[in-house]
Design an enzyme around this catalytic site. Structure first.
Site, PDB file in Angstrom:
ATOM      1  N   GLU A  93       0.991  -1.036   0.205  1.00  0.00           N
ATOM      2  CA  GLU A  93       0.057   0.295  -0.109  1.00  0.00           C
ATOM      3  C   GLU A  93       1.139   1.069   0.084  1.00  0.00           C
ATOM      4  OE1 GLU A  93      -2.440  -0.146   3.557  1.00  0.00           O
ATOM      5  OE2 GLU A  93      -4.147  -2.334   2.410  1.00  0.00           O
ATOM      6  N   CYS A 113       6.565  -6.857   7.099  1.00  0.00           N
ATOM      7  CA  CYS A 113       8.015  -7.109   8.237  1.00  0.00           C
ATOM      8  C   CYS A 113       8.270  -7.457   8.629  1.00  0.00           C
ATOM      9  CB  CYS A 113       7.131  -5.218   8.624  1.00  0.00           C
ATOM     10  SG  CYS A 113       8.279  -4.482   9.686  1.00  0.00           S
ATOM     11  N   CYS A 120       1.334  -3.151  15.360  1.00  0.00           N
ATOM     12  CA  CYS A 120       1.480  -2.982  13.680  1.00  0.00           C
ATOM     13  C   CYS A 120       0.356  -3.911  13.208  1.00  0.00           C
ATOM     14  CB  CYS A 120       2.612  -2.714  13.692  1.00  0.00           C
ATOM     15  SG  CYS A 120       2.935  -1.964  12.038  1.00  0.00           S
ATOM     16  N   GLU A 168      10.248  -2.228   7.029  1.00  0.00           N
ATOM     17  CA  GLU A 168      11.405  -1.795   7.854  1.00  0.00           C
ATOM     18  C   GLU A 168      12.971  -1.687   6.967  1.00  0.00           C
ATOM     19  OE1 GLU A 168      14.500  -0.012   9.138  1.00  0.00           O
ATOM     20  OE2 GLU A 168      12.755  -0.335  11.070  1.00  0.00           O
ATOM     21  N   SER A 199      12.199   6.648   8.123  1.00  0.00           N
ATOM     22  CA  SER A 199      11.162   6.414  10.001  1.00  0.00           C
ATOM     23  C   SER A 199      12.367   4.970   9.641  1.00  0.00           C
ATOM     24  CB  SER A 199      10.215   6.427   9.366  1.00  0.00           C
ATOM     25  OG  SER A 199       9.884   5.924  10.917  1.00  0.00           O
ATOM     26  N   LEU A 222      10.407   5.508  18.243  1.00  0.00           N
ATOM     27  CA  LEU A 222      10.713   5.233  20.197  1.00  0.00           C
ATOM     28  C   LEU A 222       9.561   4.044  20.759  1.00  0.00           C
ATOM     29  CD1 LEU A 222      13.066   5.336  21.662  1.00  0.00           C
ATOM     30  CD2 LEU A 222      12.589   7.540  22.051  1.00  0.00           C
ATOM     31  N   HIS A 223       8.787   5.074  21.252  1.00  0.00           N
ATOM     32  CA  HIS A 223       7.880   3.778  21.074  1.00  0.00           C
ATOM     33  C   HIS A 223       7.695   3.734  22.573  1.00  0.00           C
ATOM     34  CE1 HIS A 223       6.310   4.098  17.408  1.00  0.00           C
ATOM     35  NE2 HIS A 223       6.639   3.128  17.046  1.00  0.00           N
ATOM     36  N   CYS A 343      -2.218   6.018  10.634  1.00  0.00           N
ATOM     37  CA  CYS A 343      -0.816   4.871  11.057  1.00  0.00           C
ATOM     38  C   CYS A 343      -0.958   3.874  11.477  1.00  0.00           C
ATOM     39  CB  CYS A 343       0.069   5.677  11.256  1.00  0.00           C
ATOM     40  SG  CYS A 343       2.112   5.021  11.972  1.00  0.00           S
TER      41      CYS A 343
END
Length: 370
Positions: A93, A113, A120, A168, A199, A222-223, A343
Site C-alpha cells: 500500500e 515486515c 503494528c 522497515e 523512519s 521509539l514508542h 498509521c
C-alpha cells in the site's frame, strides 16, 4: 528474452548512465531517458522524441520500463488517497496525505515486515520479501501521475516523502537508498533531503550507513522510554538497545539535514501513555543530549489487537508535559482512517501471511470484474 531486459525505472542517475555506457551509448542519452521517465512520466521509448530511431530500437531490445499495476485505489473525504499495488503476486500500500501546505506520500519498502512490533498491524501479516528499487520508486511515479493536481480546493502535489509505509526501510537498504536518490534528483522529482524522511525502528548499524550514503531526514520509532518496555513492544530493541540507538541519533542530528531527530511515539492506553512514562522519556532524551522533536501518534485500533487508543485527556496530558519540559511536540492527526490508511492500518487490504496470495488474487479478480 523479456526477463533479461533491465528495468530502467529503478536505476538512479549513475546506474542508468553506467547501463548506457555498457551498451555503447553516451551518458547524456541516459540522462535524457531518466528525465523522460521521472520528470515527464513517459515509459514508451518511441514517445521519447529527442532520442534517435536506432537508440530507441536498441533500448527496446535491451531494456524496459515496467510500472507495477494498481489493483485499486481509494480516496478519503479528507483528501487522503490510498493505492494497493501489485508487486509480483503480492501487494503493498501507498498513501498520500494532505496537510496544510504540503502533500506527503507514505511509501512502503517491504511486503510485510520482519520486526513484528506488537502494536503494528503490518507486522501481523508476516514477511514476504523486500521491494526492488523499481517497486519503491514506482509508488511515487504512480502517485505523481495519477493524482489530479487540484480539485478546485486542494493541491495534490507530492511535496514530501516519508518512508513509513509497510516494512522497515533499513532492512532493505540496498534498494531503498537508490530509490531515494531518484526522489531527490533534479532530473527526476527534485525533492530536497529535508523533504525525504526515512523512519526506522532502530536498525542501528544502518543508521550510520544512511548518514554516510544518503543523509535524508531521519525519524525513529521509539514508542517507549526504557528498554524493558521497548523490548516488549519493539522487539528489535533486544538487538540494538536504547543507548545504542540514541548514540547513533545524536551523531545523525549533528551531521544530518535537520539539527534534530524526530521521535515517533505511539500512545497506547495504560501501556506507555502514563505521566510516569512522559517523565521517563524527558529524562532519557535530556540525559543523552539528543536534539529531539516528538511526534505523538494515538494508537489506531485494528481487529484482534489487545491495545486501545488513549482518551483525548490522556493524550493532551502527555503532550503538555513534554512541551512544558522544552520539547517541540505534535500529535499526529488521524487521516484516512475511513479507508484504513491511518498509521498502523497498512495491513487492512493486504492479507496475513498464510492467506496473502489467495486473498490478493480474489481482490484482483473482483477488481477486474468491475
Amino acid at each position: 528474452m523479456q526477463q533479461d531486459k533491465v528495468n530502467l525505472l529503478g536505476l538512479n542517475q549513475k546506474a542508468i548512465e553506467d547501463f548506457f555506457i555498457s551498451i555503447g551509448e553516451k551518458k547524456f542519452h541516459a540522462r535524457q531517458v531518466f528525465k523522460w521517465i521521472h520528470k515527464k512520466g513517459v515509459i514508451d521509448f518511441d514517445a521519447m522524441t529527442d532520442l534517435g530511431k536506432n537508440l530507441r530500437h536498441k533500448l527496446k531490445e535491451k531494456a524496459q520500463i515496467t510500472i507495477p499495476k494498481v489493483v485499486f485505489s481509494k480516496a478519503s473525504k479528507d483528501g487522503t488517497h490510498k493505492w494497493l499495488i501489485d508487486v509480483g503476486g503480492s501487494a503493498v500500500e501507498t498513501v498520500f496525505i494532505l496537510a496544510e501546505g504540503r502533500g506527503t506520500l507514505c511509501v512502503s519498502s517491504q511486503v510485510g515486515c520482519t520486526l513484528n512490533c506488537s502494536f503494528c498491524s503490518t507486522g501481523k501479516q508476516g514477511f514476504n520479501r523486500n521491494l526492488s528499487a523499481a517497486e519503491v520508486i514506482a509508488q511515487l511515479w504512480i502517485a505523481a501521475r495519477t493524482l489530479s493536481k487540484t480539485d478546485g480546493e486542494h493541491d495534490f502535489t507530492v511535496t514530501n516523502i516519508v518512508m513509513m509505509g509497510m516494512g522497515e526501510p533499513l532492512m532493505n537498504f540496498e534498494n531503498v537508498v537508490p530509490a531515494m536518490d531518484i526522489m531527490m534528483d533534479d532530473l527526476a522529482y527534485g525533492l530536497s533531503r529535508r523533504k525525504v524522511t526515512l523512519s526506522t525502528s532502530g536498525v542501528v548499524p544502518r543508521i550510520y550507513d544512511l548518514l554516510e550514503q544518503s543523509g535524508v531526514s531521519l525519524a525513529v520509532s521509539l514508542h517507549a522510554p526504557n528498554d524493558m518496555l521497548r523490548n516488549e513492544i519493539v522487539p528489535i530493541n533486544k538487538k540494538y538497545n536504547i543507548d545504542e540507538l540514541l548514540e547513533a541519533c545524536k551523531l545523525y542530528a549533528q551531521k544530518g539535514p535537520h539539527k534534530h531527530i524526530t521521535f515517533e511515539y505511539t500512545l497506547i492506553e495504560e501501556v506507555n501513555d502514563n505521566l510516569s512514562d512522559a517523565e521517563e522519556l524527558v529524562a532519557l532524551l535530556k540525559s543523552r543530549e539528543v536534539p529531539a522533536k516528538i511526534n505523538l501518534i494515538p494508537f489506531n485500533p485494528y481487529p484482534g489487537t489487545p491495545y486501545k487508543k488513549p482518551s483525548n485527556n490522556r493524550i493532551h496530558r502527555f503532550k503538555e508535559f513534554l512541551q512544558h519540559n522544552g520539547f517541540v511536540t505534535t500529535v499526529r492527526k488521524t487521516r484516512g482512517d475511513d479507508i484504513d490508511a491511518a498509521c498502523g492500518q497498512l495491513a487492512g487490504d493486504v492479507m496475513d501471511k498464510t492467506n496473502r496470495k489467495q486473498r490478493y488474487l480474489k481482490k484482483l479478480g473482483d477488481t477486474n470484474a468491475n
